[in-house]
Design a protein around this motif. Structure first.
Motif, PDB file in Angstrom:
ATOM      1  N   ALA A  90      -1.944   7.945 -15.288  1.00 47.44           N
ATOM      2  CA  ALA A  90      -0.968   6.950 -14.831  1.00 47.44           C
ATOM      3  C   ALA A  90      -0.106   7.518 -13.708  1.00 47.44           C
ATOM      4  CB  ALA A  90      -0.086   6.499 -15.993  1.00 47.44           C
ATOM      5  N   VAL A  91       0.268   8.800 -13.816  1.00 44.88           N
ATOM      6  CA  VAL A  91       1.030   9.436 -12.740  1.00 44.88           C
ATOM      7  C   VAL A  91       0.195   9.475 -11.464  1.00 44.88           C
ATOM      8  CG1 VAL A  91       2.055  11.609 -11.957  1.00 44.88           C
ATOM      9  CG2 VAL A  91       2.451  10.819 -14.289  1.00 44.88           C
ATOM     10  N   SER A  92      -1.089   9.819 -11.612  1.00 45.71           N
ATOM     11  CA  SER A  92      -1.993   9.848 -10.459  1.00 45.71           C
ATOM     12  C   SER A  92      -2.075   8.482  -9.795  1.00 45.71           C
ATOM     13  CB  SER A  92      -3.392  10.298 -10.924  1.00 45.71           C
ATOM     14  OG  SER A  92      -4.344  10.135  -9.904  1.00 45.71           O
ATOM     15  N   GLU A  93      -2.269   7.445 -10.605  1.00 40.99           N
ATOM     16  CA  GLU A  93      -2.394   6.096 -10.055  1.00 40.99           C
ATOM     17  C   GLU A  93      -1.057   5.588  -9.506  1.00 40.99           C
ATOM     18  OE1 GLU A  93      -5.136   4.386  -9.550  1.00 40.99           O
ATOM     19  OE2 GLU A  93      -6.214   6.130 -10.303  1.00 40.99           O
ATOM     20  N   THR A  94       0.059   6.005 -10.127  1.00 39.41           N
ATOM     21  CA  THR A  94       1.371   5.620  -9.602  1.00 39.41           C
ATOM     22  C   THR A  94       1.560   6.181  -8.200  1.00 39.41           C
ATOM     23  OG1 THR A  94       2.341   5.539 -11.811  1.00 39.41           O
ATOM     24  CG2 THR A  94       3.864   5.726  -9.974  1.00 39.41           C
ATOM     25  N   ALA A  95       1.175   7.433  -8.008  1.00 33.04           N
ATOM     26  CA  ALA A  95       1.281   8.037  -6.678  1.00 33.04           C
ATOM     27  C   ALA A  95       0.447   7.245  -5.678  1.00 33.04           C
ATOM     28  CB  ALA A  95       0.808   9.492  -6.732  1.00 33.04           C
ATOM     29  N   TYR A  96      -0.755   6.849  -6.099  1.00 36.53           N
ATOM     30  CA  TYR A  96      -1.649   6.080  -5.217  1.00 36.53           C
ATOM     31  C   TYR A  96      -1.023   4.744  -4.843  1.00 36.53           C
ATOM     32  CZ  TYR A  96      -6.073   4.113  -3.539  1.00 36.53           C
ATOM     33  OH  TYR A  96      -7.047   3.545  -2.766  1.00 36.53           O
ATOM     34  N   GLU A  97      -0.560   3.995  -5.841  1.00 41.52           N
ATOM     35  CA  GLU A  97      -0.021   2.664  -5.580  1.00 41.52           C
ATOM     36  C   GLU A  97       1.326   2.722  -4.856  1.00 41.52           C
ATOM     37  OE1 GLU A  97      -1.635   0.030  -5.841  1.00 41.52           O
ATOM     38  OE2 GLU A  97      -3.333   0.735  -7.020  1.00 41.52           O
ATOM     39  N   LEU A  98       2.148   3.728  -5.202  1.00 37.02           N
ATOM     40  CA  LEU A  98       3.431   3.887  -4.520  1.00 37.02           C
ATOM     41  C   LEU A  98       3.194   4.227  -3.049  1.00 37.02           C
ATOM     42  CD1 LEU A  98       6.436   3.778  -5.119  1.00 37.02           C
ATOM     43  CD2 LEU A  98       6.369   6.226  -5.630  1.00 37.02           C
ATOM     44  N   GLY A  99       2.209   5.088  -2.797  1.00 38.06           N
ATOM     45  CA  GLY A  99       1.864   5.413  -1.421  1.00 38.06           C
ATOM     46  C   GLY A  99       1.393   4.189  -0.657  1.00 38.06           C
ATOM     47  N   ALA A 100       0.589   3.343  -1.333  1.00 39.80           N
ATOM     48  CA  ALA A 100       0.101   2.117  -0.688  1.00 39.80           C
ATOM     49  C   ALA A 100       1.257   1.173  -0.369  1.00 39.80           C
ATOM     50  CB  ALA A 100      -0.919   1.427  -1.589  1.00 39.80           C
ATOM     51  N   ALA A 101       2.161   1.002  -1.325  1.00 35.24           N
ATOM     52  CA  ALA A 101       3.295   0.094  -1.111  1.00 35.24           C
ATOM     53  C   ALA A 101       4.184   0.585   0.027  1.00 35.24           C
ATOM     54  CB  ALA A 101       4.105  -0.033  -2.401  1.00 35.24           C
ATOM     55  N   LEU A 102       4.501   1.889   0.017  1.00 33.20           N
ATOM     56  CA  LEU A 102       5.348   2.437   1.071  1.00 33.20           C
ATOM     57  C   LEU A 102       4.642   2.421   2.419  1.00 33.20           C
ATOM     58  CD1 LEU A 102       6.875   5.490  -0.836  1.00 33.20           C
ATOM     59  CD2 LEU A 102       8.082   3.422  -0.111  1.00 33.20           C
ATOM     60  N   GLY A 103       3.332   2.687   2.407  1.00 30.75           N
ATOM     61  CA  GLY A 103       2.577   2.697   3.655  1.00 30.75           C
ATOM     62  C   GLY A 103       2.525   1.328   4.296  1.00 30.75           C
ATOM     63  N   ILE A 104       2.250   0.296   3.485  1.00 29.28           N
ATOM     64  CA  ILE A 104       2.223  -1.066   4.022  1.00 29.28           C
ATOM     65  C   ILE A 104       3.611  -1.463   4.511  1.00 29.28           C
ATOM     66  CG2 ILE A 104       1.938  -3.505   3.397  1.00 29.28           C
ATOM     67  CD1 ILE A 104      -0.362  -2.672   1.587  1.00 29.28           C
TER      68      ILE A 104
END
Length: 514
Positions: free
Chosen positions: A405-419
């Motif tokens: 979940a931490v791994s996926e949170t980093a992925y999704e948080l990165g996507a949200a911030l990147g967009i």
């Protein structure tokens, strides 16, 4: 041991091995479900914009609210899976994901679409942590697990490729909502086969699910990301300051609460492992650097270069092909050379390839774009697969749900911030273009909202003026895309250097777990 006993034992081992790989086939269906949904939205954005007429800000919300909600709930859902059972959570989430996909397909306004995407994020948050956690518990041999994670990652990349191609074919014959309905058959197969093949696993000593922690993590992540997004678009205001303060305060209280709880939602001691922390940070920054490009690339291909949706989907294929190819062999190369050389090398290659996209213009030929996307995919496949392996192998299997979940949170948080940030760079540069003086003010205002709005607004002015306005809008959009690509490239190269130091001495496991 008699020959009969040996044969019986060997047969049992073969059956267990076959069962593991059959279970993996169900898990990758869930990954396919999420990956396809994430990529088809970008392809459908032009036709969705024409139908629902969202503002530029609403369009960004439609693009990133899914990631916001997933990022806010992943830790909570990973912890819930550890408690109630990962199979139970996965199948319930898949059922909800299919049902909410129908709501997305039936949206009739930008507000309804944003709500539907948010609900899809709630369902999606149950899927990804469960799949990785189940892989951690099904595959005890580290080399087998590396291959399984490679297949998991390759399927996500294949989904990213299949999504645009299938979505493009649908968009040429049906309305934009059809791209969400393709989730239904995948979900149906996943649930029916998963009931039979997936083993249940959970943390046998987990305590109660702490609801205050769930609320704190949700408010914290969404508050901070919302503040960053709004500040990037509209500048710093008291509203963004308040959202940032609320989010930061919620996260501080969340972390302090985890240290006090006997059964925390997230065991903060995981971050004491340097390899775990380095891999999580690498994932977050990598997705941050890539996501803005991915979100706007379909608009470039369709609205600037005039490609049909199916052609645009096929044009994006090299990135996924590259990621699939390297994802399947990443574990082997990480053991032969080193974890840090494979991760840093992959990130560096992706960053340099993204830097090449600063050279694109409205009439750029496809070889430049296709070659750059291929190298981006090759590098990302190496990096993401190995970091996922590092994260999972750094923790006891009972905590696999929380770790993934931490791994996926980093992925999704990165996507949200990147967009939010890179997307805001594109939008900010785009909105600076000058419409011809003869264009009425309301039409010019609509054209400045988004590139799709400019193409649509051009239909109500005379052909000569329309051509000039669209050409100016396309030029500004490409300028913004070039600048965002340069920023993304710099982030990826910097992350490659950071990974080289943070992952020093990190190795993938070789011995079989017991």
């Amino acid at each position: 041991m008699s020959r009969t006993e040996q044969l019986s034992r060997r047969k049992g081992e073969q059956e267990r091995s076959r069962g593991r790989w059959l279970a993996l086939s169900v898990l990758v269906l869930a990954v396919l479900l999420v990956a396809v949904d994430a990529t088809v939205l970008g392809l459908a954005t032009p036709s969705l914009s024409e139908d629902l007429r969202p503002s530029g800000t609403q369009l960004l919300w439609i693009g990133d609210i899914y990631s916001f909600v997933i990022a806010g709930l992943l830790v909570s859902m990973g912890s819930l899976g550890d408690r109630i059972g990962r199979k139970t959570l996965l199948l319930a989430g898949a059922t909800a994901f299919g049902a909410v996909s129908v709501l997305n397909a039936c949206a009739t306004s930008p507000e309804m679409m944003i709500l539907a995407r948010a609900l899809l994020g709630v369902a999606g948050a149950t899927l990804m942590p469960s799949t990785l956690a189940l892989i951690r518990n099904i595959f005890h041999d580290p080399r087998e697990r590396s291959l399984a994670i490679g297949i998991w990652g390759a399927t996500a990349s294949a989904g990213a490729a299949v999504g645009p191609v299938v979505g493009g074919a649908l968009l040429q014959h049906f309305y934009w909502g059809s791209v969400f309905l393709i989730n239904l058959p995948v979900m149906l197969v996943l649930v029916l086969v998963g009931i039979k093949l997936l083993p249940e696993s959970k943390n046998p000593v987990s305590g109660p699910w702490d609801l205050p922690s769930v609320g704190l993590s949700l408010v914290g992540v969404i508050g901070v990301v919302y503040a960053v997004k709004e500040a990037a678009i509209h500048g710093v205001t008291w509203q963004t300051g308040a959202a940032a303060a609320l989010g930061a305060a919620a996260l501080v209280v969340f972390v302090r609460r985890q240290f006090r709880l006997a059964s925390p939602l997230l065991d903060m001691r995981l971050f004491r492992h340097r390899g775990f922390s380095g891999a999580v940070l690498a994932d977050l920054l990598t997705v941050f650097g890539l996501s803005g490009l991915v979100f706007f690339l379909s608009q470039f291909l369709q609205l600037v270069q005039g490609r049909q949706p199916l052609e645009a989907g096929l044009a994006e294929l090299p990135a996924a092909v590259g990621a699939v190819a390297t994802g399947l062999v990443a574990g082997r190369y990480a053991r032969r050379f080193s974890v840090r050389s494979v991760v840093a090398g992959g990130l560096g290659a992706s960053g340099l390839a993204l830097g090449v996209l600063t050279l694109i213009h409205q009439d750029s030929g496809y070889p430049l774009l296709g070659g750059a996307l291929l190298v981006v995919g090759l590098g990302a496949g190496f990096s993401f697969t190995v970091t996922a392996d590092v994260i999972l192998s750094s923790v006891p299997k009972e905590q696999a749900g929380s770790a993934s979940a931490v791994s996926e949170t980093a992925y999704e948080l990165g996507a949200a911030l990147g967009i939010a940030l890179l997307g805001s760079i594109v939008t900010g540069v785009y909105q600076g273009f000058t419409a011809p003086a003869s264009v009425p003010a309301p039409v010019a205002a609509a054209a400045h909202e988004s590139l799709g709005g400019a193409v649509e607004a051009a239909a109500v002015v005379d052909p000569g003026t329309a051509q000039a306005m669209v050409h100016a809008a396309q030029g500004a959009f490409v300028d913004g895309l070039r600048l965002a690509s340069g920023v993304g490239a710099a982030i990826l190269v910097a992350t490659a250097f950071a990974a080289w130091f943070l992952l020093k001495g990190q190795e993938l496991q070789d011995g079989v777990e017991h």
